[in-house]
Write an enzyme that holds these catalytic residues in place. Structure first.
Site, PDB file in Angstrom:
ATOM      1  N   ASP A  22      37.359  44.900  42.202  1.00 47.86           N
ATOM      2  CA  ASP A  22      38.632  44.403  42.706  1.00 47.86           C
ATOM      3  C   ASP A  22      38.618  42.926  43.072  1.00 47.86           C
ATOM      4  O   ASP A  22      39.565  42.207  42.785  1.00 47.86           O
ATOM      5  CB  ASP A  22      39.078  45.235  43.905  1.00 47.86           C
ATOM      6  CG  ASP A  22      39.656  46.584  43.470  1.00 47.86           C
ATOM      7  OD1 ASP A  22      40.314  46.638  42.418  1.00 47.86           O
ATOM      8  OD2 ASP A  22      39.448  47.576  44.184  1.00 47.86           O
ATOM      9  N   ASP A  47      37.606  40.865  39.645  1.00 43.98           N
ATOM     10  CA  ASP A  47      38.611  40.959  38.587  1.00 43.98           C
ATOM     11  C   ASP A  47      39.941  40.334  39.018  1.00 43.98           C
ATOM     12  O   ASP A  47      40.576  39.624  38.246  1.00 43.98           O
ATOM     13  CB  ASP A  47      38.883  42.430  38.226  1.00 43.98           C
ATOM     14  CG  ASP A  47      37.719  43.102  37.502  1.00 43.98           C
ATOM     15  OD1 ASP A  47      36.754  42.402  37.151  1.00 43.98           O
ATOM     16  OD2 ASP A  47      37.787  44.329  37.289  1.00 43.98           O
ATOM     17  N   GLY A  92      40.673  39.295  42.624  1.00 44.40           N
ATOM     18  CA  GLY A  92      40.596  38.335  43.730  1.00 44.40           C
ATOM     19  C   GLY A  92      41.432  38.755  44.915  1.00 44.40           C
ATOM     20  O   GLY A  92      42.458  39.418  44.774  1.00 44.40           O
ATOM     21  N   GLY A 125      43.013  36.712  47.158  1.00 38.02           N
ATOM     22  CA  GLY A 125      44.175  35.863  47.429  1.00 38.02           C
ATOM     23  C   GLY A 125      45.490  36.463  46.973  1.00 38.02           C
ATOM     24  O   GLY A 125      46.364  36.768  47.790  1.00 38.02           O
ATOM     25  N   GLY A 164      46.308  46.849  44.267  1.00 36.48           N
ATOM     26  CA  GLY A 164      47.104  47.784  43.473  1.00 36.48           C
ATOM     27  C   GLY A 164      47.539  48.942  44.341  1.00 36.48           C
ATOM     28  O   GLY A 164      48.276  48.764  45.313  1.00 36.48           O
ATOM     29  N   ASN A 165      47.022  50.131  44.035  1.00 31.33           N
ATOM     30  CA  ASN A 165      47.436  51.323  44.760  1.00 31.33           C
ATOM     31  C   ASN A 165      46.762  51.474  46.112  1.00 31.33           C
ATOM     32  O   ASN A 165      47.313  52.036  47.031  1.00 31.33           O
ATOM     33  CB  ASN A 165      47.157  52.558  43.895  1.00 31.33           C
ATOM     34  CG  ASN A 165      45.728  52.603  43.386  1.00 31.33           C
ATOM     35  OD1 ASN A 165      45.187  51.605  42.919  1.00 31.33           O
ATOM     36  ND2 ASN A 165      45.095  53.755  43.471  1.00 31.33           N
ATOM     37  N   TYR A 166      45.521  50.945  46.234  1.00 33.20           N
ATOM     38  CA  TYR A 166      44.772  51.120  47.474  1.00 33.20           C
ATOM     39  C   TYR A 166      44.969  49.960  48.431  1.00 33.20           C
ATOM     40  O   TYR A 166      45.049  48.815  48.003  1.00 33.20           O
ATOM     41  CB  TYR A 166      43.267  51.206  47.180  1.00 33.20           C
ATOM     42  CG  TYR A 166      42.781  52.626  47.047  1.00 33.20           C
ATOM     43  CD1 TYR A 166      42.560  53.393  48.182  1.00 33.20           C
ATOM     44  CD2 TYR A 166      42.548  53.193  45.805  1.00 33.20           C
ATOM     45  CE1 TYR A 166      42.118  54.702  48.067  1.00 33.20           C
ATOM     46  CE2 TYR A 166      42.110  54.500  45.690  1.00 33.20           C
ATOM     47  CZ  TYR A 166      41.896  55.249  46.825  1.00 33.20           C
ATOM     48  OH  TYR A 166      41.466  56.539  46.712  1.00 33.20           O
ATOM     49  N   HIS A 193      36.625  59.570  41.903  1.00 33.27           N
ATOM     50  CA  HIS A 193      36.218  58.159  41.820  1.00 33.27           C
ATOM     51  C   HIS A 193      35.359  57.816  43.025  1.00 33.27           C
ATOM     52  O   HIS A 193      35.247  58.617  43.960  1.00 33.27           O
ATOM     53  CB  HIS A 193      37.451  57.251  41.771  1.00 33.27           C
ATOM     54  CG  HIS A 193      38.333  57.398  42.981  1.00 33.27           C
ATOM     55  ND1 HIS A 193      39.285  58.388  43.077  1.00 33.27           N
ATOM     56  CD2 HIS A 193      38.381  56.716  44.146  1.00 33.27           C
ATOM     57  CE1 HIS A 193      39.888  58.301  44.255  1.00 33.27           C
ATOM     58  NE2 HIS A 193      39.347  57.299  44.933  1.00 33.27           N
ATOM     59  N   ASP A 237      14.607  32.051  54.688  1.00 30.24           N
ATOM     60  CA  ASP A 237      16.033  32.307  54.853  1.00 30.24           C
ATOM     61  C   ASP A 237      16.433  33.458  53.926  1.00 30.24           C
ATOM     62  O   ASP A 237      16.270  33.358  52.708  1.00 30.24           O
ATOM     63  CB  ASP A 237      16.811  31.025  54.510  1.00 30.24           C
ATOM     64  CG  ASP A 237      18.247  31.073  54.998  1.00 30.24           C
ATOM     65  OD1 ASP A 237      18.669  32.121  55.513  1.00 30.24           O
ATOM     66  OD2 ASP A 237      18.942  30.043  54.859  1.00 30.24           O
ATOM     67  N   ILE A 238      16.906  34.547  54.512  1.00 32.96           N
ATOM     68  CA  ILE A 238      17.221  35.734  53.691  1.00 32.96           C
ATOM     69  C   ILE A 238      18.669  36.187  53.882  1.00 32.96           C
ATOM     70  O   ILE A 238      19.310  35.857  54.877  1.00 32.96           O
ATOM     71  CB  ILE A 238      16.260  36.920  53.986  1.00 32.96           C
ATOM     72  CG1 ILE A 238      16.227  37.240  55.489  1.00 32.96           C
ATOM     73  CG2 ILE A 238      14.874  36.628  53.439  1.00 32.96           C
ATOM     74  CD1 ILE A 238      15.351  38.445  55.848  1.00 32.96           C
TER      75      ILE A 238
END
Ligand SMILES: *[C@@H]1O[C@H](CO)[C@@H](O)[C@H](O)[C@H]1NC(C)=O
Ligand SMILES: *[C@@H]1O[C@H](CO)[C@@H](O)[C@H](O)[C@H]1NC(C)=O
Ligand SMILES: [Cu+2]
Length: 668
Positions: A319, A322, A324, A326, A405-407, A462, A614-615
C-alpha cells in the site's frame, strides 16, 4: 540513452549548486513546506529534464546525515546553516529519474536515471485518468449493459499488478469496478469477472477480460451512513466528556512536541505519512534528555490475497510503496477521529504535476486519560492503616489515519511517562469481497478462498503485514541487539525439592543472520536493544525491550510464490540491520512490480555486523484475516500493537515522581 544522464550535465549541475545563497534555518527534520515543494518543481521544470511526458512520483525531504543533524542539534545557533535538500522521483521519457534537489541553493545537486526492477509510487492523476478510459471502452460498456447495470452507477478502482514471473512490459495497472446504486458502500458491490489491464504511461487499455457473470450483490443493508439507517436502531451509549480545564499539557513548537518527560519531532512524508524523529526522554537523575528513537514510521503495509483465480491472483498490495500515504491520507475529523482536546498538524505532498497538495489535519496530538491507573498499590500489612496509592495513566498520543482503498488504518504512537512507547494500529473500513453465485453456505463447493459473508458475497482470505522502521538510538547511536534467552535448568543436586527453574542466558547478535526472529519458532527470549557503552549507576547496561505483538502472523506462502518473493520479509516478525540512510522501505524503494531484490530480506542477506554499532529494528505485525459475517458490511476496529519499554534505562521507575492530577500539583 537519456541525454540527461550525461556526465557533463551532472558536472555542470554540481558547479551551479556551489553558487550558493542561503536563507533562514528551519528545523532540519521539518517536512518540506508548500513553498519548498513549489520551488523544487520550478527548479526541475526549468532544467533540461523538463519534457512533455513528465510526472512526479515522490518528493520528500532528504534529511541531513545523522551525525550532521546531531551536531546541529547539540548547538543549533552556532552551527552553520544546513542546506535543505529533497529527494525526487520522476518519470520522464519512459524512464525513472532520481534527483537530489538543493532547495537552499536553488539547483539540482545530482541526477541519475535508474535501472532495475520495479516502478515508483503511482500518482493520483494517472490513476484517475486511467480509470476514466473504461467508460469509453466499448467492450466494457457492453459488459456493464449485459449485467443490467447502469453505466453511470459504475465506479472503477486501480489495482497494482504486482509481479508474477512475467517479463517487464512497462508500467501496468489493472482496473476492476463496483456498482454504487443505492449505497455508498461500493466495496460490497463488485462487478465481478471483469478485469482490465492498462498501460499507465501510454494511457491505453491493453487487455480486457469478462470471464464470469455472477449477480452483483444487493445494495440493501450495506449503506453505513447513520442517515440511511432505519428502525429498529442499535444501542447508544451516554455522552462522555473529555475536558482539560487547566489546558493542554503539551507544547508544539514548529514540529517539536514536548510533553511530560518526552521531547519528539513530528513530521510527515508523502510515502510514510507520520514520521516520529529524535524522540528522547528526560532522565530525572541528571535532568538531561536521553535519546530513544532517532526515527520511526510505518515503512509498508502489505496485503496479499489468497485467491489464485484470474481476477484475484495478482492482488498482493504494497500500500505505501504502490500508492503512497499522501494521496490516501484522511483529514482527521475532530471529535470522531480524535478527542476534543486534540491539536492538529497539516501535511503536504507533491501531486503528479509537482505542485503541493494540502492535507489539513493529517495528524492529531492529544493527551489520553481513560480512567486507568498506570500504577497502583494497596498496603494492608502496616498496623493501623491502609494505604492506597495510584497514578493516573495519562499519555500522549500522536495519530494519523490512512484510507488505502477499502481499508482504513488508524496508526498511533503513544508515549508514556513510564518511558514506554506503545505502537498501535486499528484496522477498519470495508473488506474486499468477491462476487459469487452462492447465496447460502450449503451451496459452497470446491476450493475455498474465503467465507460467505452475505448473499453473493465472499470475503476473500488475506493477510495484513504492517512493517515498522524503528531506528532506535538508545542513549546514543552505538547499540546492540541482545536476546535474553530464557532457558530451563534441571536441578538434581538434592539441596532443594525443586526439579527445575528458568534463568536467562544473554546472547548478543553479532551479524544480521542472528537477528531474524520468527516468534513462532524462536525459544522464549526477552528482546533487548542496549547501548553497551552506557550503564546505570548500578552498573546495568541501559536498554529498551520489545514487547511483541499478539498479531504475530508470518506468511504461509511458499518460498517460490511471487508475492512471497516480493515480500520475503513477511516470513519473520523481526529483523535488525546496520543503519543505512538509504534503506527506508521494507518493500524496496520501487515496490510497484518489484522482484524482491531490494527488500529488507535481501539487505539482511548481506549478513553485516550489527554489534555495537548504529542499528535499525524492523518489526512487522501480521494478521491472517478469515472473514466472518460481522465483517459485513463494514469492519469494526481490529486492533493490534506492540510496546517499546525501558529496560534498565532509568535508575528506578520514573512513575514514582509523577504528579497525580487528582491530588493537584505538588508543591515546588
Ligand atoms: C517545460 O516544458 C513544457 C512542455 O514542453 C513547456 O510548456 C514549459 O514552458 C517548460 N517549462 C520551462 C520552465 O521551461
Ligand atoms: C553470518 O556471519 C557470521 C560471522 O561471519 C557467520 O558465522 C555466519 O555463518 C553467517 N551466517 C550466514 C547465514 O551467512
Ligand atoms: Cu483484512
Amino acid at each position: 540513452m537519456s541525454p540527461f544522464s550525461s556526465q557533463f550535465l551532472q558536472l555542470l549541475l554540481l558547479i551551479l549548486c556551489s553558487l550558493s545563497l542561503s536563507f533562514g534555518q528551519p528545523h532540519p527534520l521539518d517536512p518540506l513546506t508548500p513553498s519548498e515543494i513549489s520551488a523544487i518543481r520550478t527548479i526541475i521544470k526549468s532544467s533540461s529534464i523538463n519534457s512533455t511526458s513528465f510526472s512526479f512520483h515522490y518528493v520528500g525531504l532528504e534529511e541531513p546525515d545523522k551525525q550532521t543533524f546531531l551536531s546541529w542539534h547539540s548547538n543549533p545557533t552556532a552551527h552553520p546553516i544546513l542546506p535543505r535538500q529533497a529527494f525526487v522521483i520522476l518519470r520522464a521519457g519512459g524512464q525513472t529519474h532520481e534527483l537530489y534537489v538543493d532547495i537552499t541553493n536553488n539547483c539540482i545537486a545530482s541526477h541519475r536515471v535508474r535501472s532495475g526492477n520495479g516502478y515508483p509510487t503511482l500518482n493520483m492523476e494517472e490513476q484517475n485518468a486511467v480509470t476514466l478510459l473504461t467508460f469509453n471502452y466499448t467492450p466494457f460498456v457492453e459488459s456493464v449493459k449485459k449485467r443490467g447495470v447502469d453505466l453511470k452507477d459504475v465506479v472503477c478502482s486501480t489495482y497494482t499488478v504486482g509481479w508474477n514471473g512475467e517479463r517487464d512490459k512497462g508500467r501496468l495497472i489493472k482496473l476492476q469496478c463496483f456498482v454504487v446504486g443505492e449505497t455508498a458502500n461500493i466495496y460490497m458491490r463488485p462487478l465481478e469477472g471483469i478485469t482490465i489491464l492498462a498501460d499507465l504511461e501510454a494511457m491505453l487499455i491493453l487487455e480486457y477480460l469478462d470471464r464470469i457473470v455472477v449477480p452483483v450483490p444487493e445494495a440493501t443493508g450495506t449503506d453505513y451512513r447513520a442517515s440511511r439507517q432505519m428502525p429498529p436502531y442499535g444501542p447508544r451509549g451516554n455522552r462522555v466528556v473529555v475536558a482539560q480545564p487547566e489546558g493542554k499539557g503539551f507544547t508544539v513548537s514548529g514540529n517539536v512536541v514536548r510533553w511530560a518527560n518526552w521531547a519528539l519531532h513530528v513530521g510527515f512524508d508523502a510515502r510514510a505519512g507520520l514520521v516520529i524523529s529524535h524522540a528522547s526522554v528526560l532522565n530525572d537523575e541528571n535532568n538531561e534528555y536521553r535519546s530513544v528513537l532517532y526515527k520511526s514510521y510505518v515503512s509498508e503495509i502489505c496485503v496479499p490475497y489468497m485467491d489464485p483465480s484470474e481476477e484475484w491472483y495478482f492482488k498482493a498490495f504494497f500500500d505505501y510503496g504502490d500508492y503512497g500515504f499522501g494521496p490516501l491520507s484522511s483529514s482527521l475529523e475532530p471529535m470522531i477521529d480524535c478527542p476534543p482536546n486534540a491539536e492538529y498538524m497539516d501535511g503536504y505532498y507533491a501531486n503528479g504535476d509537482g505542485s503541493p497538495v494540502h492535507i489539513p489535519n493529517v495528524i492529531c496530538i492529544f493527551e489520553r486519560y481513560a480512567g486507568d491507573p498506570s500504577w497502583r498499590h494497596t498496603e494492608i500489612l502496616i498496623p493501623g492503616k491502609v494505604i492506597t496509592e495510584a497514578r493516573e495513566e495519562v499519555s500522549l498520543v500522536v495519530r494519523t489515519v490512512t484510507t488505502l482503498g477499502n481499508y482504513d488504518y488508524v496508526l498511533d504512537w503513544e508515549f508514556k511517562t513510564s518511558g514506554s512507547i506503545k505502537v498501535w494500529v486499528g484496522l477498519t473500513g470495508m473488506m474486499e469481497v468477491r462476487g459469487t453465485d452462492y447465496s447460502h453456505a450449503k451451496e459452497i463447493r470446491g476450493e475455498q478462498h474465503g467465507e460467505l459473508v452475505a448473499p453473493n458475497t465472499i470475503g476473500v482470505y488475506h493477510d495484513h503485514y504492517i512493517s515498522y522502521h524503528l531506528d532506535l538510538d538508545i542513549a546514543g547511536t552505538t547499540n546492540s541487539f541482545v536476546k535474553a534467552n530464557i532457558k530451563t535448568v534441571r536441578v538434581n543436586d538434592g539441596k532443594t525439592p525443586r526439579k527445575s527453574y528458568w534463568t536467562t542466558v544473554k546472547e548478543t547478535a553479532t551479524t544480521e543472520a542472528d537477528a531474524r526472529v520468527d516468534f513462532h519458532t524462536a525459544a522464549p527470549a526477552e528482546l533487548l536493544f542496549v547501548n553497551p557503552g552506557v550503564k546505570t549507576k548500578l552498573g546495568n547496561t541501559v536498554g529498551y525491550r520489545l514487547i511483541s505483538s499478539s498479531a504475530a502472523a508470518t506468511s504461509l506462502l511458499t518460498d517460490d510464490d511471487y508475492p512471497l518473493i516480493r515480500a520475503a520479509y513477511t516470513k519473520k516478525q523481526l529483523w535488525v540491520t546496520p543503519y543505512n540512510k538509504r534503506d527506508k522501505w521494507v518493500s524496496g524503494l520501487y515496490a510497484d512490480q518489484s522482484h524482491g531484490d531490494d527488500n529488507l530480506a535481501a539487505w539482511s542477506m548481506r549478513n553485516r555486523s550489527i554489534e555495537n554499532t548504529d542499528i535499525v529494528l524492523w518489526y512487522t505485525m501480521g494478521i491472517h484475516h478469515i472473514p466472518s459475517q460481522e465483517d459485513f458490511p463494514l469492519m469494526s476496529m481490529l486492533s493490534c500493537g506492540f510496546e517499546l519499554r525501558p529496560f534498565n534505562f532509568f535508575d528506578r521507575n520514573p512513575l514514582i515522581k509523577t504528579q497525580p492530577f487528582s491530588k493537584g500539583r505538588w508543591a515546588t
